[in-house]
Scaffold this motif. Structure first.
Motif, PDB file in Angstrom:
ATOM      1  N   GLU A  25       0.860  -1.183   0.000  1.00  0.00           N
ATOM      2  CA  GLU A  25       0.000   0.000   0.000  1.00  0.00           C
ATOM      3  C   GLU A  25       0.895   1.232   0.000  1.00  0.00           C
ATOM      4  O   GLU A  25       1.886   1.282   0.740  1.00  0.00           O
ATOM      5  N   ILE A  26       0.568   2.192  -0.846  1.00  0.00           N
ATOM      6  CA  ILE A  26       1.317   3.445  -0.862  1.00  0.00           C
ATOM      7  C   ILE A  26       0.898   4.257   0.357  1.00  0.00           C
ATOM      8  O   ILE A  26      -0.294   4.404   0.627  1.00  0.00           O
ATOM      9  N   VAL A  27       1.887   4.750   1.086  1.00  0.00           N
ATOM     10  CA  VAL A  27       1.624   5.535   2.288  1.00  0.00           C
ATOM     11  C   VAL A  27       2.444   6.818   2.246  1.00  0.00           C
ATOM     12  O   VAL A  27       3.397   6.943   1.488  1.00  0.00           O
ATOM     13  N   THR A  28       2.048   7.757   3.073  1.00  0.00           N
ATOM     14  CA  THR A  28       2.833   8.963   3.283  1.00  0.00           C
ATOM     15  C   THR A  28       3.456   8.855   4.673  1.00  0.00           C
ATOM     16  O   THR A  28       2.769   8.563   5.641  1.00  0.00           O
ATOM     17  N   VAL A  29       4.755   9.056   4.721  1.00  0.00           N
ATOM     18  CA  VAL A  29       5.484   9.032   5.979  1.00  0.00           C
ATOM     19  C   VAL A  29       5.797  10.475   6.340  1.00  0.00           C
ATOM     20  O   VAL A  29       6.420  11.193   5.562  1.00  0.00           O
ATOM     21  N   GLY A  30       5.333  10.906   7.481  1.00  0.00           N
ATOM     22  CA  GLY A  30       5.607  12.252   7.951  1.00  0.00           C
ATOM     23  C   GLY A  30       6.412  12.182   9.226  1.00  0.00           C
ATOM     24  O   GLY A  30       6.254  11.239  10.015  1.00  0.00           O
ATOM     25  N   TYR A  31       7.308  13.134   9.427  1.00  0.00           N
ATOM     26  CA  TYR A  31       8.121  13.084  10.638  1.00  0.00           C
ATOM     27  C   TYR A  31       8.575  14.470  11.064  1.00  0.00           C
ATOM     28  O   TYR A  31       8.652  15.402  10.261  1.00  0.00           O
TER      29      TYR A  31
END
Length: 86
Positions: free
Chosen positions: A23-29
């Motif tokens: 699954e394509i996800v967005t990683v934010g940090y």
């Protein structure tokens, strides 16, 4: 948590079943340098506060497998240091 409130973000993929489907996800940090924590803890290294969101922007950090979260955390570190080098 909301993606737009995080310091950095990038897209990646996550698997819930050992790579059979992804699954394509967005990683934010958010990144906090060690100096930020020195007044409180002299043994602290840099901190990466990592969150994962699905395609609809839903926070799914606690839904993904732990090994995938660790991999994405390492990707976030790499992403940050690549930005820092530019």
């Amino acid at each position: 948590m909301i993606i737009s409130k995080l310091q950095h973000s990038f897209e990646n993929v996550v698997s819930f079943d050992d790579g059979e489907t992804i699954e394509i996800v967005t990683v934010g940090y958010d990144y906090y340098p060690a100096e930020f924590n020195l007044p409180y803890d002299h043994n602290t290294a840099e901190i990466f506060d990592v969150f994962v969101f699905d395609a609809q922007g839903k926070h799914i950090t606690y839904d993904i497998p732990n090994d995938e979260y660790k991999r994405l955390t390492e990707e976030a570190k790499s992403h940050f240091h690549t930005l820092e080098a530019v």
